[in-house]
Design an enzyme around this catalytic site. Structure first.
Site, short mmCIF file in Angstrom:
data_model
loop_
_atom_site.label_atom_id
_atom_site.label_comp_id
_atom_site.label_asym_id
_atom_site.label_seq_id
_atom_site.Cartn_x
_atom_site.Cartn_y
_atom_site.Cartn_z
N SER A 23 0.83 -1.20 0.00
CA SER A 23 0.00 0.00 0.00
C SER A 23 0.87 1.25 0.00
CB SER A 23 -0.90 0.02 1.23
OG SER A 23 -1.46 1.31 1.38
N HIS A 48 -1.22 -1.24 -4.25
CA HIS A 48 -2.50 -0.88 -3.65
C HIS A 48 -2.52 0.63 -3.42
CE1 HIS A 48 -6.13 -1.84 -1.27
NE2 HIS A 48 -5.72 -0.93 -0.40
N ASP A 50 -4.66 3.73 -1.98
CA ASP A 50 -5.75 4.07 -1.07
C ASP A 50 -6.23 5.49 -1.31
OD1 ASP A 50 -6.08 1.77 0.72
OD2 ASP A 50 -3.97 2.14 1.18
N MET A 52 -8.78 8.40 -0.27
CA MET A 52 -9.63 8.83 0.85
C MET A 52 -10.12 10.26 0.61
SD MET A 52 -7.26 7.51 3.97
CE MET A 52 -6.56 5.86 3.99
N HIS A 81 -8.25 1.38 -4.19
CA HIS A 81 -9.20 1.17 -3.10
C HIS A 81 -9.87 2.50 -2.79
CE1 HIS A 81 -9.65 0.01 1.47
NE2 HIS A 81 -10.81 0.15 0.86
N MET A 83 -11.99 4.71 -0.79
CA MET A 83 -12.67 4.95 0.49
C MET A 83 -13.30 6.32 0.39
SD MET A 83 -9.73 3.36 2.92
CE MET A 83 -8.51 3.55 1.63
N MET A 152 -11.73 -5.53 5.21
CA MET A 152 -10.91 -4.59 5.99
C MET A 152 -10.64 -5.21 7.37
SD MET A 152 -10.16 -2.06 4.11
CE MET A 152 -9.26 -1.20 5.40
N ASP A 190 -6.82 -6.25 4.12
CA ASP A 190 -6.17 -4.94 4.15
C ASP A 190 -6.25 -4.35 5.55
OD1 ASP A 190 -5.23 -2.39 3.60
OD2 ASP A 190 -6.95 -1.80 2.34
#
Ligand code: DX5
Ligand code: ZN
Length: 231
Positions: A23, A48, A50, A52, A81, A83, A152, A190
């Site tokens: 990540s 990965h 992330d 947000m 991913h 979020m 998660m 994750d």
């Protein structure tokens, strides 16, 4: 650029050996290109990423422009991913930036199937994720439609948290459901995944291991060894 580069499909790359997806959230931001090259050289199958939005989770990370800047530097599968509260609006920007796979959260949307179809229409594989407090039953109705499930094992929003062992039964539940379906669906975990907790996840049936801190912040800086320790 994604027009010339063939998309990598999470469900077409070899099963059998667990994948590792470092990540980027835990990487050194002042040398990102070097960090990405180092995990690729260390044998990582996927990167990965992330995303947000400060709304679905109480933190901000980075956006599609960063994904786009990294894309030409790597052959790894880009595992995005989301979020974020509005995956339907933003998924196309991540596909255009070079995402191969896009995961969104079941809690964020009222019509998960619509989002899955939109991701597929972009040519990406689709994943669906759930917070530790969300039961597997919230996601099971959509299992057949996705190429990956992301469990998660920390509350989404921050790297460096402790692995939640109370999520292991959920991983087992998805492994059973995927095997019962008989479809090539990946099971990704994750949050707080290091050598010891990766073993618990593998034993429970996970086959894609996201790892931020345990790779990018490993004490000796040997990313290859940190990646191998997870498998
Ligand atoms: C948390 C993110 C994770 C995070 C994992 O919201 O989804 O991908 O970067 O970091 P570690 O491995 O440090 O828990
Ligand atoms: Zn993540």
């Amino acid at each position: 650029m994604s027009g010339t580069r063939p998309l990598r499909k999470v469900n077409q790359l070899p099963f059998g050996r667990p994948w590792v997806a470092p990540s980027l959230l835990a990487a050194r931001y002042d040398t990102l290109a070097t960090e990405v090259a180092a995990v690729e050289k260390g044998g990582a199958e996927a990167l990965h990423l992330d995303i947000m939005d400060g709304h679905f989770v109480p933190n901000l990370s980075f956006g599609a422009d960063l994904v786009k800047a990294l894309r030409p530097l790597s052959e790894m599968l880009f595992d995005v991913h989301l979020m974020i509260s509005d995956p339907l609006t933003y998924a196309p920007r991540f596909q255009a930036a070079g995402a191969d796979h896009i995961t969104f959260h079941v809690e964020a949307v009222s019509q998960p199937s619509q989002v899955i179809q939109a991701i597929h229409a972009l040519g990406c594989t689709a994943g669906i994720s759930l917070r530790p407090g969300t039961p597997a039953s919230a996601l099971l109705p959509y299992l057949e439609e996705v190429e990956m499930v992301l469990v998660m094992t920390v509350e989404p929003g921050f790297g460096g948290q402790s692995f939640r062992e109370d999520q292991l039964p959920k991983i087992r539940e998805f492994r059973k459901a995927i095997d019962a379906l008989g479809k090539p669906i990946r099971l990704e975990v994750d949050g707080g995944v290091g050598a010891a907790t990766a073993a618990l996840c593998r034993e429970a049936g996970a086959d894609v291991l996201v790892a931020g801190s345990s790779v990018f912040r490993c004490p000796d800086g040997d990313y290859r060894r940190a990646i191998e320790a997870l498998r």
